[in-house]
Design a protein around this motif. Structure first.
Motif, mmCIF file in Angstrom:
data_model
loop_
_atom_site.group_PDB
_atom_site.id
_atom_site.type_symbol
_atom_site.label_atom_id
_atom_site.label_comp_id
_atom_site.label_asym_id
_atom_site.label_seq_id
_atom_site.Cartn_x
_atom_site.Cartn_y
_atom_site.Cartn_z
ATOM 1 N N ARG A 1 0.827 -1.198 0.000
ATOM 2 C CA ARG A 1 0.000 0.000 0.000
ATOM 3 C C ARG A 1 0.870 1.261 0.000
ATOM 4 N NH1 ARG A 1 -1.485 3.429 3.606
ATOM 5 N NH2 ARG A 1 -0.734 2.207 5.369
ATOM 6 N N VAL A 2 1.920 1.268 0.789
ATOM 7 C CA VAL A 2 2.832 2.426 0.836
ATOM 8 C C VAL A 2 3.526 2.592 -0.519
ATOM 9 C CG1 VAL A 2 4.977 3.266 1.866
ATOM 10 C CG2 VAL A 2 3.163 2.380 3.330
ATOM 11 N N PHE A 3 3.952 1.491 -1.108
ATOM 12 C CA PHE A 3 4.623 1.533 -2.404
ATOM 13 C C PHE A 3 3.697 2.086 -3.479
ATOM 14 C CE2 PHE A 3 5.976 -0.534 -6.393
ATOM 15 C CZ PHE A 3 7.256 -0.027 -6.468
ATOM 16 N N GLU A 4 2.452 1.647 -3.522
ATOM 17 C CA GLU A 4 1.489 2.138 -4.505
ATOM 18 C C GLU A 4 1.188 3.613 -4.281
ATOM 19 O OE1 GLU A 4 -1.816 -0.508 -4.090
ATOM 20 O OE2 GLU A 4 -0.889 -2.075 -5.305
ATOM 21 N N ASP A 5 1.081 4.020 -3.022
ATOM 22 C CA ASP A 5 0.849 5.429 -2.710
ATOM 23 C C ASP A 5 2.028 6.284 -3.176
ATOM 24 O OD1 ASP A 5 -0.631 7.578 -1.504
ATOM 25 O OD2 ASP A 5 0.831 7.532 0.145
ATOM 26 N N MET A 6 3.242 5.838 -2.964
ATOM 27 C CA MET A 6 4.429 6.577 -3.412
ATOM 28 C C MET A 6 4.485 6.641 -4.938
ATOM 29 S SD MET A 6 5.841 7.828 -0.932
ATOM 30 C CE MET A 6 7.356 7.962 -0.125
ATOM 31 N N ASN A 7 4.141 5.548 -5.611
ATOM 32 C CA ASN A 7 4.099 5.561 -7.075
ATOM 33 C C ASN A 7 3.052 6.551 -7.588
ATOM 34 O OD1 ASN A 7 6.166 3.834 -7.704
ATOM 35 N ND2 ASN A 7 4.864 2.012 -7.782
ATOM 36 N N HIS A 8 1.911 6.583 -6.918
ATOM 37 C CA HIS A 8 0.861 7.533 -7.303
ATOM 38 C C HIS A 8 1.353 8.977 -7.122
ATOM 39 C CE1 HIS A 8 -3.145 9.080 -7.988
ATOM 40 N NE2 HIS A 8 -3.092 9.729 -6.834
ATOM 41 N N LYS A 9 1.993 9.256 -6.002
ATOM 42 C CA LYS A 9 2.544 10.602 -5.775
ATOM 43 C C LYS A 9 3.616 10.935 -6.806
ATOM 44 C CE LYS A 9 1.834 11.164 -0.813
ATOM 45 N NZ LYS A 9 2.505 11.286 0.498
ATOM 46 N N LEU A 10 4.460 9.952 -7.125
ATOM 47 C CA LEU A 10 5.529 10.175 -8.100
ATOM 48 C C LEU A 10 4.946 10.491 -9.473
ATOM 49 C CD1 LEU A 10 8.561 10.156 -8.657
ATOM 50 C CD2 LEU A 10 8.378 7.719 -9.165
ATOM 51 N N ASP A 11 3.875 9.805 -9.863
ATOM 52 C CA ASP A 11 3.221 10.103 -11.131
ATOM 53 C C ASP A 11 2.661 11.531 -11.137
ATOM 54 O OD1 ASP A 11 3.806 7.587 -12.078
ATOM 55 O OD2 ASP A 11 1.823 6.744 -11.594
ATOM 56 N N GLY A 12 2.096 11.956 -10.008
ATOM 57 C CA GLY A 12 1.595 13.325 -9.896
ATOM 58 C C GLY A 12 2.724 14.337 -10.020
ATOM 59 N N TYR A 13 3.856 14.059 -9.392
ATOM 60 C CA TYR A 13 5.002 14.970 -9.477
ATOM 61 C C TYR A 13 5.569 15.021 -10.898
ATOM 62 C CZ TYR A 13 5.085 15.192 -4.360
ATOM 63 O OH TYR A 13 4.765 15.392 -3.054
ATOM 64 N N LYS A 14 5.584 13.891 -11.571
ATOM 65 C CA LYS A 14 6.061 13.872 -12.958
ATOM 66 C C LYS A 14 5.150 14.718 -13.852
ATOM 67 C CE LYS A 14 8.471 9.422 -12.952
ATOM 68 N NZ LYS A 14 8.461 8.039 -13.433
ATOM 69 N N ALA A 15 3.839 14.597 -13.666
ATOM 70 C CA ALA A 15 2.897 15.396 -14.455
ATOM 71 C C ALA A 15 3.073 16.885 -14.143
ATOM 72 C CB ALA A 15 1.460 14.958 -14.161
ATOM 73 N N GLN A 16 3.256 17.210 -12.866
ATOM 74 C CA GLN A 16 3.474 18.609 -12.472
ATOM 75 C C GLN A 16 4.776 19.138 -13.065
ATOM 76 O OE1 GLN A 16 3.529 19.184 -8.242
ATOM 77 N NE2 GLN A 16 3.669 21.401 -8.410
ATOM 78 N N LEU A 17 5.818 18.315 -13.088
ATOM 79 C CA LEU A 17 7.098 18.724 -13.662
ATOM 80 C C LEU A 17 6.948 18.994 -15.163
ATOM 81 C CD1 LEU A 17 10.175 19.114 -13.360
ATOM 82 C CD2 LEU A 17 10.413 16.670 -13.855
ATOM 83 N N THR A 18 6.201 18.155 -15.851
ATOM 84 C CA THR A 18 5.969 18.350 -17.280
ATOM 85 C C THR A 18 5.223 19.660 -17.529
ATOM 86 O OG1 THR A 18 5.878 15.957 -17.603
ATOM 87 C CG2 THR A 18 4.949 17.326 -19.347
ATOM 88 N N ARG A 19 4.175 19.930 -16.725
ATOM 89 C CA ARG A 19 3.433 21.189 -16.872
ATOM 90 C C ARG A 19 4.343 22.386 -16.575
ATOM 91 N NH1 ARG A 19 -0.474 18.331 -13.966
ATOM 92 N NH2 ARG A 19 0.042 19.515 -12.089
#
Length: 166
Positions: free
Chosen positions: A26-44
């Motif tokens: 669960r922690v790993f999936e939550d971190m992956n979800h946050k990382l995907d959000g940060y990647k999208a924010q970095l792209t924007r």
């Protein structure tokens, strides 16, 4: 008795390992979800930076500091451009300090106020735009300038306008 204790310990160990596995997943999936959000924010953010850089480049097109031909003009005459640009602006601002009406601004002010130049932008090695105000009225100037053989700065008003009061 000893066998039951080992069996309870074994079951407890399995439950503990299972709990840790589920929790870490669960922690790993939550971190992956946050990382995907940060990647999208970095792209924007990168896209926004690119747009702002293009806009800045376009806005600075008519700017003496970015105009290589104008800089070369002054350098060929023996001037240091990094010292010359502030000197030209300072000389124009010094005209604000004189008594009476401003020598360049062709409009008079009312009620004892004085028209003064607020902002100056050097477009190239010959042209300046500036805005002026007395606190109530405001307008803009288009000036030409030259540095004479005697190293004197000479300003000439080419165009001006005063904004109407609403």
């Amino acid at each position: 008795m000893k066998q039951k204790i080992f069996m309870y310990l074994f079951v407890f160990s399995i439950l503990l390992v299972l709990f840790q596995y589920v929790n870490s997943k669960r922690v790993f999936e939550d971190m992956n979800h946050k990382l995907d959000g940060y990647k999208a924010q970095l792209t924007r953010s990168k896209d926004s930076i690119a747009v702002l850089q293009n806009e800045n480049l376009e806005l600075s097109h008519f700017n003496l500091e970015r105009n290589e031909d104008a800089i070369s003009y002054f350098e060929n005459k023996g001037y240091n451009v990094s010292e010359l640009i502030p000197m030209i602006k300072d000389e124009l601002y010094k005209l604000n300090e004189g008594k009476g009406e401003h020598p360049i601004i062709p409009y008079g002010s009312e009620e004892g106020r004085r028209m003064m130049i607020n902002t100056v932008k050097l477009l190239n090695h010959k042209w300046i735009i500036a805005d002026f105000s007395d606190g109530q009225f405001w307008g803009e100037l288009f000036l030409t300038y030259e540095i004479t053989e005697e190293k004197e700065l000479k300003f000439t008003l080419a165009e001006s306008f005063l904004y109407p009061l609403n």
